[in-house]
Design a protein around this motif. Structure first.
Motif, mmCIF file in Angstrom:
data_model
loop_
_atom_site.group_PDB
_atom_site.id
_atom_site.type_symbol
_atom_site.label_atom_id
_atom_site.label_comp_id
_atom_site.label_asym_id
_atom_site.label_seq_id
_atom_site.Cartn_x
_atom_site.Cartn_y
_atom_site.Cartn_z
ATOM 1 N N UNK A 83 0.833 -1.210 0.000
ATOM 2 C CA UNK A 83 0.000 0.000 0.000
ATOM 3 C C UNK A 83 0.864 1.254 0.000
ATOM 4 N N UNK A 84 0.510 2.180 -0.885
ATOM 5 C CA UNK A 84 1.175 3.483 -0.923
ATOM 6 C C UNK A 84 0.619 4.373 0.180
ATOM 7 N N UNK A 85 -0.691 4.306 0.379
ATOM 8 C CA UNK A 85 -1.354 5.065 1.442
ATOM 9 C C UNK A 85 -2.546 4.251 1.931
ATOM 10 N N UNK A 86 -3.017 4.575 3.114
ATOM 11 C CA UNK A 86 -4.105 3.804 3.714
ATOM 12 C C UNK A 86 -5.469 4.229 3.196
ATOM 13 N N UNK A 113 -2.717 12.288 -0.561
ATOM 14 C CA UNK A 113 -1.356 12.595 -0.990
ATOM 15 C C UNK A 113 -0.624 11.326 -1.407
ATOM 16 N N UNK A 114 0.042 11.393 -2.543
ATOM 17 C CA UNK A 114 0.822 10.284 -3.111
ATOM 18 C C UNK A 114 -0.021 9.189 -3.751
ATOM 19 N N UNK A 115 -1.336 9.352 -3.771
ATOM 20 C CA UNK A 115 -2.191 8.391 -4.467
ATOM 21 C C UNK A 115 -1.845 8.362 -5.956
ATOM 22 N N UNK A 116 -1.971 7.178 -6.557
ATOM 23 C CA UNK A 116 -1.802 7.030 -8.001
ATOM 24 C C UNK A 116 -2.988 7.685 -8.696
ATOM 25 N N UNK A 136 4.626 7.148 -11.413
ATOM 26 C CA UNK A 136 3.236 7.456 -11.754
ATOM 27 C C UNK A 136 2.962 8.944 -11.533
ATOM 28 N N UNK A 137 1.777 9.391 -11.950
ATOM 29 C CA UNK A 137 1.347 10.778 -11.739
ATOM 30 C C UNK A 137 0.838 10.929 -10.302
ATOM 31 N N UNK A 138 1.481 11.815 -9.538
ATOM 32 C CA UNK A 138 1.038 12.051 -8.160
ATOM 33 C C UNK A 138 -0.366 12.666 -8.148
ATOM 34 N N UNK A 139 -1.085 12.385 -7.100
ATOM 35 C CA UNK A 139 -2.464 12.854 -6.945
ATOM 36 C C UNK A 139 -2.578 14.372 -7.082
ATOM 37 N N UNK A 140 -3.361 14.804 -8.082
ATOM 38 C CA UNK A 140 -3.776 16.200 -8.246
ATOM 39 C C UNK A 140 -2.605 17.179 -8.345
ATOM 40 N N UNK A 170 5.839 13.959 -10.965
ATOM 41 C CA UNK A 170 6.106 12.531 -11.088
ATOM 42 C C UNK A 170 6.392 11.979 -9.696
ATOM 43 N N UNK A 171 5.739 10.886 -9.350
ATOM 44 C CA UNK A 171 5.989 10.214 -8.076
ATOM 45 C C UNK A 171 6.841 8.973 -8.312
ATOM 46 N N UNK A 172 7.793 8.753 -7.403
ATOM 47 C CA UNK A 172 8.599 7.536 -7.398
ATOM 48 C C UNK A 172 8.356 6.834 -6.065
ATOM 49 N N UNK A 173 7.716 5.641 -6.125
ATOM 50 C CA UNK A 173 7.411 4.886 -4.900
ATOM 51 C C UNK A 173 8.366 3.708 -4.793
ATOM 52 N N UNK A 174 9.191 3.693 -3.733
ATOM 53 C CA UNK A 174 10.134 2.611 -3.495
ATOM 54 C C UNK A 174 9.396 1.409 -2.926
#
Length: 458
Positions: free
Chosen positions: A261-264, A269-272, A286-290, A294-298
């Motif tokens: 999970x990226x977020x609960x 914030x940080x949602x795909x 992916x495109x960060x929420x709103x 660019x978001x990079x999720x490890x």
């Protein structure tokens, strides 16, 4: 026999008249010389046709392919494990554990074989039954066609054959050459066609039509066989978890997924946002929420790093992919992988809504490297992907065909709008499409189905 032909039968009544005079009135007797039209037979044909449609569905037709593909992947995995065991077998506990794992995998293969045998037997029975029904329908329709005195069906059949023949001639005359990719860059030659689909399966998330899937284009050691799947579980726009599978067969069969999970909550914030994303170097891009970032999720640490695109970049459905009939919601940013790394494809107001390409350096945090401007308006395309530094764009032709029509070479800056390379679709819409440089396959997410296509190089 199509339903249109079932109802197009026209009856011409042969009449005979006799005339007599009764007093001052002229009386005509009307007699029908043709037998009555067998309406009940037509009703039986309609019922049989509907039963065939309900019995033979696309889901059933793909069950056998899924089982075969799963079996092939399992056998391949066992072969690899046996090779490893042969190298490490020093008669100690580690070798015994590996042998036990192979025994379990062989048991799973046997289960798949049993299921495959049962499915094959069921399909054989279904095939025989359906063939008999179709023969009966054909015979009945030939009898009913005798009532078509004006030969409407015959003329429609001739027109349809003529139309198909003209379409075939037109396709044969299409000689547009795809762009040449320098062999010095990737050693692949030029893209000449797309074969497949090689994989076609409905995901376990049947109600979520937007999503993405694929493999890590640069996996960590030991993760070469892993596959990832993301569904946009909120309004077909947002997603907050990545599902991973150990092999393709386990993904197709829905066995043993691992969710990260990226977020609960979703969205936050940080949602795909949007279906276009890629996995590279154990990180999801992916495109960060709103935002226009660019978001990079490890995937290991769960940390999120970002890099902003130009401030006039379209996001939140300003410059989505589209065709004449519809738009693909929140597809403002597309991400792509190829032999050279990761890219983000987007549009800006300063470039009049035309496509921009930026190379993403996969450091932590990520940074933008070289950027290219094109003359392709983003709303005229339905998807993009990269191969050897060349951008390809697709467009919607009809419910059965997607066309690769455009290319932009980031090395020579050459643009082409005349490629005419068709992709045979299994569902109406393609929400996600990306190229994997490891196997030269296109990974596609299409109306809750996952597919792969093979790129053919000259």
């Amino acid at each position: 026999m199509s339903q249109s032909n079932l109802f197009i039968l026209m009856v011409i009544i042969h009449l005979s008249f006799s005339q007599s005079e009764r007093g001052k009135e002229c009386v005509c007797d009307l007699k029908n010389l043709d037998p009555p039209f067998p309406k009940n037979e037509l009703t039986k044909v309609e019922t049989s046709a509907l039963q065939c449609i309900e019995t033979i569905t696309s889901e059933k037709m793909t069950d056998l392919d899924r089982l075969m593909l799963g079996l092939q992947q399992r056998i391949k995995q066992v072969e690899e494990n046996v090779i490893v065991l042969e190298k490490e077998d020093d008669r100690n506990l580690y070798g015994a554990v590996s042998l036990r794992i192979i025994e379990l995998e062989i048991a799973e293969i046997q289960d798949l074989l049993d299921k495959l045998n049962r499915t094959t037997q069921n399909y054989h029975h279904l095939s025989v039954q359906t063939a008999a029904q179709l023969d009966a329908i054909k015979d009945t329709m030939l009898e009913l066609e005798k009532f078509d005195k004006m030969q409407v069906i015959k003329r429609n059949r001739e027109r349809r054959i003529t139309k198909n023949l003209e379409q075939c001639k037109k396709e044969l005359k299409a000689t547009a050459a795809p762009p040449t990719v320098s062999s010095a860059r990737c050693g692949l030659g030029r893209v000449v066609s797309v074969a497949g689909p090689r994989t076609y399966s409905l995901t376990v998330f049947t109600s979520y039509t937007y999503g993405a899937w694929g493999r890590d284009a640069q996996p960590a050691p030991g993760d070469e066989n892993k596959y990832w799947l993301v569904v946009l579980s909120t309004s077909n726009i947002y997603g907050n978890f990545i599902r991973q599978y150990g092999t393709l067969s386990t993904l197709l069969l829905g066995i043993g997924p691992k969710d990260t999970y990226i977020s609960s909550t979703n969205p936050t914030t940080n949602t795909i946002q949007g279906p276009n994303m890629v996995m590279y170097g154990n990180a999801l891009y992916y495109n960060c929420y709103n935002t226009y970032s660019v978001c990079q999720f490890n995937m290991t640490t769960g940390a999120v790093s970002t890099v902003a695109l130009p401030k006039d970049t379209g996001y939140s459905n300003k410059f989505p992919f589209a065709h004449l009939a519809a738009t693909y919601a929140y597809t403002d940013m597309d991400f792509a992988t190829d032999e050279l790394g990761v890219y983000v494809i987007y549009a800006t107001t300063s470039n009049f809504g035309n496509v921009m390409i930026s190379k993403v350096e996969t450091s932590n945090p990520p940074v933008l490297n070289q950027t290219w401007s094109t003359s392709l308006h983003k709303r005229t395309a339905t998807n993009t992907f990269m191969v050897c530094g060349v951008l390809y764009a697709t467009r919607y032709l009809d419910q059965e065909t997607e066309e690769i029509f455009y290319s932009y070479d980031t090395k020579t800056k050459e643009e082409r709008f005349d490629l005419k390379i068709n992709i045979k679709k299994m569902q109406t819409n393609i929400q996600f499409l990306n190229y994997d440089p490891r196997d030269h396959l296109l990974y596609v997410y299409s109306d809750a189905y996952i597919l792969t296509y093979e790129l053919i190089f000259q």
